[in-house]
Write a protein that holds these residues in place. Structure first.
Motif, PDB file in Angstrom:
ATOM      1  N   THR A   6       2.880   1.122   9.433  1.00 37.00           N
ATOM      2  CA  THR A   6       1.980  -0.179   9.707  1.00 37.00           C
ATOM      3  C   THR A   6       2.191  -1.121   8.660  1.00 37.00           C
ATOM      4  OG1 THR A   6       0.098   0.810   9.170  1.00 37.00           O
ATOM      5  CG2 THR A   6       0.502   0.797  11.398  1.00 37.00           C
ATOM      6  N   PRO A   7       2.193  -1.129   7.354  1.00 38.20           N
ATOM      7  CA  PRO A   7       2.205  -1.892   6.270  1.00 38.20           C
ATOM      8  C   PRO A   7       3.477  -2.859   6.221  1.00 38.20           C
ATOM      9  CG  PRO A   7       1.587  -0.290   5.094  1.00 38.20           C
ATOM     10  CD  PRO A   7       1.924   0.427   6.512  1.00 38.20           C
ATOM     11  N   ASN A  50       0.803  -7.210  -0.950  1.00 40.88           N
ATOM     12  CA  ASN A  50      -0.715  -6.993  -1.502  1.00 40.88           C
ATOM     13  C   ASN A  50      -1.837  -7.153  -0.531  1.00 40.88           C
ATOM     14  OD1 ASN A  50       0.597  -6.298  -3.978  1.00 40.88           O
ATOM     15  ND2 ASN A  50       0.357  -8.480  -4.564  1.00 40.88           N
ATOM     16  N   HIS A  51      -2.619  -5.828  -0.311  1.00 40.50           N
ATOM     17  CA  HIS A  51      -3.764  -6.033   0.642  1.00 40.50           C
ATOM     18  C   HIS A  51      -4.971  -5.561  -0.129  1.00 40.50           C
ATOM     19  CE1 HIS A  51      -5.439  -4.425   4.676  1.00 40.50           C
ATOM     20  NE2 HIS A  51      -6.026  -5.840   4.291  1.00 40.50           N
ATOM     21  N   PRO A  52      -5.751  -6.406  -0.860  1.00 43.17           N
ATOM     22  CA  PRO A  52      -6.757  -6.055  -1.609  1.00 43.17           C
ATOM     23  C   PRO A  52      -8.014  -5.412  -0.729  1.00 43.17           C
ATOM     24  CG  PRO A  52      -6.269  -8.337  -2.074  1.00 43.17           C
ATOM     25  CD  PRO A  52      -5.276  -7.886  -0.885  1.00 43.17           C
ATOM     26  N   GLU A  53      -8.453  -5.843   0.424  1.00 38.56           N
ATOM     27  CA  GLU A  53      -9.246  -5.294   1.135  1.00 38.56           C
ATOM     28  C   GLU A  53      -8.867  -3.660   1.658  1.00 38.56           C
ATOM     29  OE1 GLU A  53     -10.066  -9.650   1.813  1.00 38.56           O
ATOM     30  OE2 GLU A  53      -8.269  -8.410   1.574  1.00 38.56           O
ATOM     31  N   ASP A  57      -0.995  -1.193  -0.934  1.00 39.67           N
ATOM     32  CA  ASP A  57       0.204  -2.055  -1.162  1.00 39.67           C
ATOM     33  C   ASP A  57       1.332  -1.713  -0.573  1.00 39.67           C
ATOM     34  OD1 ASP A  57      -1.769  -3.777  -2.083  1.00 39.67           O
ATOM     35  OD2 ASP A  57      -1.267  -3.567  -4.144  1.00 39.67           O
ATOM     36  N   THR A  58       2.496  -2.423  -0.301  1.00 45.93           N
ATOM     37  CA  THR A  58       3.701  -1.965  -0.098  1.00 45.93           C
ATOM     38  C   THR A  58       4.630  -2.543  -0.889  1.00 45.93           C
ATOM     39  OG1 THR A  58       3.271  -1.854   2.460  1.00 45.93           O
ATOM     40  CG2 THR A  58       5.472  -1.892   1.720  1.00 45.93           C
TER      41      THR A  58
END
Length: 245
Positions: A6-7, A50-53, A57-58
């Motif tokens: 999914t990322p 970047n996905h802080p929540e 990350d990818t």
């Protein structure tokens, strides 16, 4: 391995033509495990989300042909080389072709048709985007792409990534359908400023661009974090396949 899929879905509707400059794209996302703000960084060598929540990350290295998933909660980095993935998929295809059709279907094999449709246009961040819909069985992917935005990495390596991206974490009888999906998505031009994906098991995922910047990004922004455990998922996958697992 399913979590690796999914990322990368936010990249599903991008294809480069001429090399462009670095891009920083901020997206607001909704959907299980993807809520909140995501920052997409593009350069000639790398792509990073970047996905802080989500604390996940990818990173894609287009020079080495490697996909990384960075889990900040567990402090683990999963590595998947494109070569390992391709070899493993070839091995799986070889095993599957010797099975009768009914057995392949029971195991999840599929010859699902991929349909790509253009559906008009809309304006996002003041940029005119073409709207697309891609359907494969119960999987539906909609996007609004700005054809004037060109990802800055080389065409050859990016096309290879597009072909493989949905097969990452999906090695099995259905992987061939994921390759078909990637090949069709590679025909859609430009970077997506809005996506809406309906995926089996995963559910609905939506992302909308809220900010776009063009300008140089330091290579340090693409560095892997230090002190994390590195797991070679691609190597393990090939080893398991060789053992018949």
């Amino acid at each position: 391995m399913r979590r690796l899929l999914t990322p990368v879905l936010a990249l599903a509707f991008c294809i480069p033509s001429l090399l462009a400059g670095d891009l920083t794209l901020t997206m607001t996302s909704t959907g299980r495990g993807h809520e909140g703000k995501q920052t997409h960084l593009w350069s000639s060598k790398f792509m990073r989300i970047n996905h802080p929540e989500g604390q996940r990350d990818t990173l894609v290295d287009f020079v080495q042909g490697v996909h990384y998933t960075i889990d900040h909660k567990k402090k683990v980095i999963q590595k998947m080389s494109w070569e390992d993935l391709e070899v493993a998929m070839e091995g799986m295809a070889e095993k599957m072709k010797n099975l009768p059709a009914f057995a392949q279907k029971l195991m999840g094999g599929s010859d699902a048709q991929v349909v790509v449709e253009e559906q008009g246009s809309e304006t996002i961040l003041g940029r005119k985007c073409k709207k697309w819909k891609v359907t494969m069985g119960s999987t539906v992917m909609e996007s609004s792409n700005d054809p004037s935005l060109k990802p800055p990495m080389p065409v050859g390596s990016y096309k290879r990534f597009l072909r493989l991206q949905h097969a990452i974490g999906q090695l099995g009888p259905g992987a061939s359908s994921m390759l078909k999906l990637g090949e069709e998505l590679a025909k859609v031009q430009g970077i997506a400023l809005r996506t809406h994906n309906v995926l089996p098991i995963v559910g609905d995922l939506t992302s909308v661009a809220t900010e776009l910047k063009e300008g140089s990004i330091p290579e340090s922004a693409f560095a892997l974090p230090e002190g994390y455990k590195l797991e070679d998922a691609g190597k393990k996958m090939r080893e398991n396949l060789a053992k018949g697992r």
